[in-house]
Scaffold this motif. Structure first.
Motif, PDB file in Angstrom:
ATOM      1  N   LYS A  80       0.830  -1.228  -0.015  1.00 13.06           N
ATOM      2  CA  LYS A  80      -0.020   0.133   0.046  1.00 13.06           C
ATOM      3  C   LYS A  80       0.907   1.152  -0.179  1.00 13.06           C
ATOM      4  CE  LYS A  80      -3.860  -2.252   2.196  1.00 13.06           C
ATOM      5  NZ  LYS A  80      -4.543  -2.290   3.497  1.00 13.06           N
ATOM      6  N   LYS A  81       2.148   1.268   0.726  1.00 12.01           N
ATOM      7  CA  LYS A  81       2.861   2.449   0.822  1.00 12.01           C
ATOM      8  C   LYS A  81       3.606   2.596  -0.567  1.00 12.01           C
ATOM      9  CE  LYS A  81       3.714   2.891   5.699  1.00 12.01           C
ATOM     10  NZ  LYS A  81       4.774   2.904   6.762  1.00 12.01           N
ATOM     11  N   THR A  82       3.931   1.480  -1.207  1.00 13.73           N
ATOM     12  CA  THR A  82       4.558   1.723  -2.275  1.00 13.73           C
ATOM     13  C   THR A  82       3.439   2.289  -3.509  1.00 13.73           C
ATOM     14  OG1 THR A  82       5.586  -0.445  -2.045  1.00 13.73           O
ATOM     15  CG2 THR A  82       5.673   0.485  -4.342  1.00 13.73           C
ATOM     16  N   LEU A  83       2.116   1.728  -3.683  1.00 14.32           N
ATOM     17  CA  LEU A  83       1.332   2.418  -4.505  1.00 14.32           C
ATOM     18  C   LEU A  83       0.922   3.844  -4.157  1.00 14.32           C
ATOM     19  CD1 LEU A  83      -0.997   2.117  -6.503  1.00 14.32           C
ATOM     20  CD2 LEU A  83      -2.457   1.466  -4.716  1.00 14.32           C
ATOM     21  N   ARG A  84       1.004   4.301  -2.836  1.00 14.22           N
ATOM     22  CA  ARG A  84       0.900   5.792  -2.567  1.00 14.22           C
ATOM     23  C   ARG A  84       2.041   6.562  -3.190  1.00 14.22           C
ATOM     24  NH1 ARG A  84       0.357   4.996   3.258  1.00 14.22           N
ATOM     25  NH2 ARG A  84      -1.169   3.373   3.502  1.00 14.22           N
ATOM     26  N   VAL A  85       3.187   5.841  -3.000  1.00 10.27           N
ATOM     27  CA  VAL A  85       4.588   6.643  -3.507  1.00 10.27           C
ATOM     28  C   VAL A  85       4.218   6.674  -5.098  1.00 10.27           C
ATOM     29  CG1 VAL A  85       6.896   6.493  -4.080  1.00 10.27           C
ATOM     30  CG2 VAL A  85       6.175   6.089  -1.811  1.00 10.27           C
ATOM     31  N   CYS A  86       3.755   5.826  -5.746  1.00 13.42           N
ATOM     32  CA  CYS A  86       3.517   5.792  -7.028  1.00 13.42           C
ATOM     33  C   CYS A  86       2.638   6.918  -7.566  1.00 13.42           C
ATOM     34  CB  CYS A  86       3.153   4.397  -7.812  1.00 13.42           C
ATOM     35  SG  CYS A  86       4.563   3.326  -7.700  1.00 13.42           S
ATOM     36  N   GLN A  87       1.390   6.945  -6.689  1.00 15.25           N
ATOM     37  CA  GLN A  87       0.568   7.969  -6.909  1.00 15.25           C
ATOM     38  C   GLN A  87       0.959   9.356  -6.581  1.00 15.25           C
ATOM     39  OE1 GLN A  87      -2.566   6.095  -4.277  1.00 15.25           O
ATOM     40  NE2 GLN A  87      -3.687   5.100  -6.074  1.00 15.25           N
ATOM     41  N   GLN A  88       1.839   9.343  -5.614  1.00 15.47           N
ATOM     42  CA  GLN A  88       1.999  10.732  -5.469  1.00 15.47           C
ATOM     43  C   GLN A  88       3.219  11.289  -6.386  1.00 15.47           C
ATOM     44  OE1 GLN A  88       4.451  10.711  -1.765  1.00 15.47           O
ATOM     45  NE2 GLN A  88       5.339  13.036  -2.106  1.00 15.47           N
ATOM     46  N   TYR A  89       3.775  10.410  -7.134  1.00 15.84           N
ATOM     47  CA  TYR A  89       4.816  11.200  -8.150  1.00 15.84           C
ATOM     48  C   TYR A  89       4.257  10.698  -9.667  1.00 15.84           C
ATOM     49  CZ  TYR A  89       8.441  11.755  -4.584  1.00 15.84           C
ATOM     50  OH  TYR A  89       8.957  12.115  -3.249  1.00 15.84           O
ATOM     51  N   GLY A  90       3.094  10.423  -9.624  1.00 12.42           N
ATOM     52  CA  GLY A  90       2.584   9.968 -11.040  1.00 12.42           C
ATOM     53  C   GLY A  90       3.197   8.852 -11.599  1.00 12.42           C
ATOM     54  N   ILE A  91       3.840   7.997 -10.976  1.00 13.20           N
ATOM     55  CA  ILE A  91       4.760   6.875 -11.607  1.00 13.20           C
ATOM     56  C   ILE A  91       3.774   5.835 -12.356  1.00 13.20           C
ATOM     57  CG2 ILE A  91       6.323   4.867 -10.995  1.00 13.20           C
ATOM     58  CD1 ILE A  91       7.349   6.875  -8.838  1.00 13.20           C
ATOM     59  N   LYS A  92       4.093   5.540 -13.505  1.00 11.26           N
ATOM     60  CA  LYS A  92       3.458   4.735 -14.212  1.00 11.26           C
ATOM     61  C   LYS A  92       4.284   3.377 -14.707  1.00 11.26           C
ATOM     62  CE  LYS A  92      -0.295   7.131 -14.830  1.00 11.26           C
ATOM     63  NZ  LYS A  92      -1.172   6.841 -13.914  1.00 11.26           N
ATOM     64  N   PHE A  93       5.488   3.468 -14.179  1.00  9.88           N
ATOM     65  CA  PHE A  93       6.362   1.960 -14.705  1.00  9.88           C
ATOM     66  C   PHE A  93       7.200   1.784 -13.223  1.00  9.88           C
ATOM     67  CE2 PHE A  93       5.407   4.214 -18.566  1.00  9.88           C
ATOM     68  CZ  PHE A  93       5.420   3.275 -19.332  1.00  9.88           C
TER      69      PHE A  93
END
Length: 149
Positions: A80-93
Motif C-alpha cells: 500500500k505504501k508503494t502504491l501511495r508513492v507511485c500515486q504521489q509521483y505519478g509513476i506509471k512504470f
C-alpha cells in the motif's frame, strides 16, 4: 520526465531479507539517476520488516516466514505504501526484484521454502498492476526501455 520506481536492492541498497543487495548495473539506470527520475523503494522495509529478516514466501494468500510466522500484514502495508508513492509521483512504470514475495513480477517461490519457483506475482507487484502501474522485473529491462520509448 516521468519518474520510475525501482526496488532499492536493485540500486545497491542492502535491504534484501538476507541483508544484501542485487545491484543492477546498466547505463540506462545511471542515466535515470543523473536525471533524477528514479524513486528507490523497498516495500518490505516500508512495511516495517527488519533487515535482515527471515525469508518469507506466499502460501495460500498469506506470506509466511520460514519459521512459520505470518508476516502478511507487513507485506500488505508495504504494498500500500508503494502504491501511495507511485500515486504521489505519478509513476506509471516500476522495475522490481523478480521472485520476491513483494516484488516478483513473473515468478515467486512456491510457499514451501524449498527453493522452488512458480509463476506468480508478489503482493506489491500485483497491487501496482491492479492500479495501472506497469511492472517489470530486472530480467525485463529491455521491455521497460521499449515501453518508455
Amino acid at each position: 520526465m516521468n519518474k520510475i520506481l525501482i526496488s532499492s536492492c536493485l540500486l545497491g541498497v542492502p535491504v534484501r531479507y538476507d541483508g544484501t543487495m542485487q545491484q543492477l548495473l546498466h547505463p540506462q539506470i545511471m542515466t535515470w539517476q543523473q536525471q533524477g527520475r528514479i524513486i528507490a523503494f523497498c516495500p518490505e522495509a516500508a512495511g516495517g520488516l527488519s533487515t535482515p529478516r527471515d525469508p518469507a514466501e506466499i502460501n495460500n494468500d498469506k506470506v509466511i516466514s520460514n519459521k512459520g510466522d505470518d508476516v502478511t500484514a507487513a507485506f500488505r502495508l508495504g504494498a500500500k505504501k508503494t502504491l501511495r508513492v507511485c500515486q504521489q509521483y505519478g509513476i506509471k512504470f516500476a522495475l522490481l526484484k523478480e521472485s520476491s514475495p513483494s516484488c516478483g513480477r513473473n515468478t515467486i517461490y512456491n510457499g514451501e521454502h524449498q527453493g522452488i519457483k512458480i509463476a506468480g506475482m508478489g503482493l506489491t507487484a500485483a497491487l501496482l498492476e491492479e492500479n495501472g502501474v506497469r511492472v517489470f522485473s530486472e530480467q525485463q529491462l529491455p521491455a521497460l526501455l521499449q515501453a518508455l520509448a
